[in-house]
Design an enzyme around this catalytic site. Structure first.
Site, mmCIF file in Angstrom:
data_model
loop_
_atom_site.group_PDB
_atom_site.id
_atom_site.type_symbol
_atom_site.label_atom_id
_atom_site.label_comp_id
_atom_site.label_asym_id
_atom_site.label_seq_id
_atom_site.Cartn_x
_atom_site.Cartn_y
_atom_site.Cartn_z
ATOM 1 N N HIS A 1 0.844 -1.204 0.000
ATOM 2 C CA HIS A 1 0.000 0.000 0.000
ATOM 3 C C HIS A 1 0.878 1.253 0.000
ATOM 4 C CE1 HIS A 1 -3.522 2.467 1.436
ATOM 5 N NE2 HIS A 1 -2.538 3.189 1.938
ATOM 6 N N GLU A 2 1.911 1.267 0.830
ATOM 7 C CA GLU A 2 2.782 2.438 0.910
ATOM 8 C C GLU A 2 3.614 2.598 -0.361
ATOM 9 O OE1 GLU A 2 2.147 4.510 3.090
ATOM 10 O OE2 GLU A 2 0.908 3.179 4.301
ATOM 11 N N HIS B 1 1.751 4.541 -2.930
ATOM 12 C CA HIS B 1 1.845 5.992 -2.749
ATOM 13 C C HIS B 1 3.163 6.526 -3.310
ATOM 14 C CE1 HIS B 1 -1.827 6.454 -0.570
ATOM 15 N NE2 HIS B 1 -1.451 5.758 0.481
ATOM 16 N N GLU C 1 -6.514 6.618 -1.005
ATOM 17 C CA GLU C 1 -6.407 5.442 -0.138
ATOM 18 C C GLU C 1 -7.064 4.226 -0.780
ATOM 19 O OE1 GLU C 1 -4.567 5.182 2.641
ATOM 20 O OE2 GLU C 1 -3.941 7.203 2.063
#
Length: 674
Positions: free
Chosen positions: A172-173, A176, A257
């Site tokens: 997930h990070e 980003h 998100e």
């Protein structure tokens, strides 16, 4: 949405941020002016019948605008400068501890392995990792570009998540990092800080004026004092700024998100991993019930029992930065609560349902309320195994595609569609590549001295004994004490490395090399240049090693980008693509022409030979291309190397370095198998 579309979307979001920022500043000027205008009319002793509230006081308006703009600009510029050094400034402001690669803690070692595998699989620089002293489960990615990004993980996440769940969080990070969200987040922090600074200034003015008024009354003074009014007005404006800031944060963050969650599933091909992490957060916060919850105690008591609570969880650090950095976290910080109307994150249950549609409170992924400390994760369910098999079959087809079983144009499209992504095949391949590297070389990546020696050993001439001896003598004379001996010790194992393992090994040294002092880096950089130039015939692979190290480390130590926006971009594209076509194509001019025509660039072939400085200058220029222009260059580059229906190791390595300098990470799957 491919990588370049995501980057372009982030740029458009930045423009909208600027528009909203201007609106917020204009609103602040208007509020301050109106309050001061009416305060002067009715609060300075002027008779009410003589007041002319509809007449604009241009002097007051000008002074108000200048004052507000000055405060907001100073606040935004100051915050931008503080965060310009990259994500480490964010992590350290929250008491983050830089995780050393020499750690023997099994949880920390596992986290570092996950981050390394994902970075190598993605073709991105390995970020530094920070551990936050917080018993709650959370994580963030921060930085302005992939080369200065860091990943922060709380102590609670280390202790309470399985490897698969942690992998989902890290994926997930990484999303980003890939999609340009980090730069957007940093700019958002700087913009909002400028607006909120008005409120802080108002508080100090009000407090100072009250003390001043008390002193004046005691001394018999008095008179009209406008400072309390100005302080109150600025505090009100600060609250308005906070309102607008929260609104902007929520508007920008929520959709990003959802996209990052989806990307994490795409990267890991195991939705239960990230969904389980989100569910665990909800269970510990009490917003998702656990069927087997011990009625005698709460989740907080369990965290106390295993030593996960800290001053941070009680608010001394998290509260301080929860609002300012809330949109950067994996989940909403606990300090903000779960009823914030301007929440930067969607509700946990909605996020989980988007990942696992069949999820409900009756079909929990984590069915026990026991906190898993250093747990061994259960194997993926059969559905995930079958899904993984499908992924492996797709990856096999993709490898065949690169091997020449399909048309080059389709292979190029596959290359472009995978930029900025990670797939499980690449992660597994990165893991396998790391396991094949001798342990002595892996250990060398963990210490600044041995990491420098490792880079030196990689740059030593392997064909000519006299040149290699000359290089070693230079290291002995100019390198720090002990580095020469380490270089000699690593030489034999370095010479046995397969070419595809070299760039991943270089990537693994980068977090450690960031620990050098500025003086040590200058010496290290000069020594690299001397080793590369020792034979007066710089090889392309040597250039790749030097280019990656310089690209990542130079901005870190000089606090400025190596690149300028100037330069002839068309000439730079032509030179870089022409060299790429010469590396592995039997008919380079034909490959170049085909790539240029198909990508719509319409540029001439450049006959100049390889010159390291000219190539680096060209890539510096191309780093400033807008996303749409970068996409055209990427398409042309992919068409160049796939023109003959196959990709060799040199082509793939050069392409990965090109894209790394352009901050367009290319997944490991593009490399030919060893």
């Amino acid at each position: 949405m491919n990588f370049f579309q995501a980057q372009d979307h982030a740029r458009r979001n930045t423009k909208w941020l600027l528009v909203l920022f201007i609106l917020a500043v204009v609103s602040s000027i208007a509020i301050v002016y109106l309050c001061l205008h009416f305060g002067l009319l009715y609060g300075a002793g002027q008779p009410q019948q003589q007041a002319q509230p509809l007449v604009v006081n241009y002097d007051l308006l000008t002074n108000t605008a200048v004052g507000v703009l000055a405060v907001v600009s100073i606040g935004s510029i100051y915050k931008a400068l503080v965060l310009s050094g990259g994500g480490s400034a964010v992590a350290e402001s929250m008491a983050g501890r830089l995780l050393a690669h020499t750690t023997t803690n099994p949880d920390e070692r596992q986290l570092l392995n996950i981050v390394e595998e994902m970075a190598i699989a993605a073709g991105a620089p390995v970020p530094q990792v920070y551990v936050m002293p917080d018993g709650n489960i959370n994580a963030f990615a921060a930085g302005t570009t992939p080369h200065n990004a860091v990943i922060g993980v709380t102590q609670g996440a280390l202790k309470q998540l399985s490897r698969e769940q942690m992998q989902g969080v890290i994926a997930h990070e990484f999303s980003h990092i890939m999609n340009g969200d980090m730069r957007l987040n940093i700019r958002l922090i700087a913009i909002i800080h400028g607006i909120m600074l008005l409120g802080y200034l108002g508080y100090f003015i009000l407090r100072g004026s009250l003390f001043s008024s008390m002193g004046s009354r005691r001394s018999g003074g008095g008179g009209n004092n406008m400072l309390p009014l100005i302080g109150i007005v600025l505090i009100v404006v600060g609250f308005v700024g906070t309102f607008f800031g929260s609104w902007i944060r929520a508007a920008v963050s929520r959709q990003r998100e959802y996209l990052a969650d989806a990307a994490a599933v795409q990267y890991t091909r195991y939705p239960e991993g990230i969904a389980g992490a989100l569910e665990r957060i909800g269970q510990l916060a009490g917003v998702i019930d656990t069927p087997h919850r011990d009625q005698s105690g709460s989740a907080y008591k369990k965290r106390v029992a295993i030593g996960l609570t800290s001053q941070v969880e009680q608010g001394q650090v998290v509260d301080k930065h929860a609002i300012e950095y809330s949109h950067m976290f994996f989940s909403k910080p606990v300090a903000l609560g779960f009823s914030n109307p301007f929440a930067t994150h969607p509700p946990l249950d909605k996020r989980i349902k988007r990942i696992v549609p069949q999820w409900s409170a009756d079909t929990l992924i984590n069915t026990s309320d026991n906190i898993p400390v250093q747990q061994t994760a259960a194997p993926p369910p059969e559905s995930a195994k079958s899904h993984s098999a499908n992924v492996q079959r797709a990856a096999a087809g993709y490898s065949n595609l690169l091997g020449g079983n399909e048309t080059a144009g389709f292979a190029a499209a596959a290359v472009i569609s995978n930029i900025g992504t990670i797939n499980m095949s690449s992660v597994k391949r990165a893991e396998a590549s790391i396991k094949k590297i001798p342990q002595i070389l892996l250990g060398a990546t963990e210490d600044p001295y041995s990491a420098r020696a490792l880079i030196y050993a990689l740059l030593l001439d392997k064909k000519h004994d006299d040149i290699r001896q000359q290089q070693l003598e230079h290291i002995a004379a100019h390198a720090d004490k002990g580095v020469h001996a380490l270089t000699v010790k690593l030489m034999l194992d370095v010479n046995m490395l397969a070419p595809p393992a070299i760039l991943p090994l270089v990537q693994m040294t980068l977090p450690t090399l960031r620990l050098l002092s500025a003086q040590q880096y200058t010496l290290f950089s000069n020594n690299m240049a001397a080793l590369v130039a020792a034979d007066n015939a710089i090889e392309l692979f040597e250039w790749c090693i030097q280019a990656v190290v310089t690209h990542v480390l130079h901005p870190h130590f000089t606090k400025k980008r190596f690149y300028t926006a100037g330069g002839n971009k068309n000439a730079a594209i032509s030179y870089a693509l022409s060299l790429l076509a010469k590396v592995g194509q039997e008919r380079p001019k034909e490959a170049f022409t085909h790539a240029i025509n198909e990508s719509g660039l319409e540029l001439p072939f450049d006959d100049r030979d390889f010159n390291p400085q000219e190539l680096f200058t060209a890539m510096q220029t191309l780093s400033h291309l807008v996303p749409k222009r970068k996409e055209k260059f990427a398409i042309a580059a992919a068409l160049c190397i796939t023109h003959n229906g196959r990709i060799d190791a040199n082509e793939a390595a050069l392409l990965r370095v090109y894209f790394m300098i352009l901050d367009c990470p290319l997944p490991l799957e593009i490399l030919p198998a060893e």
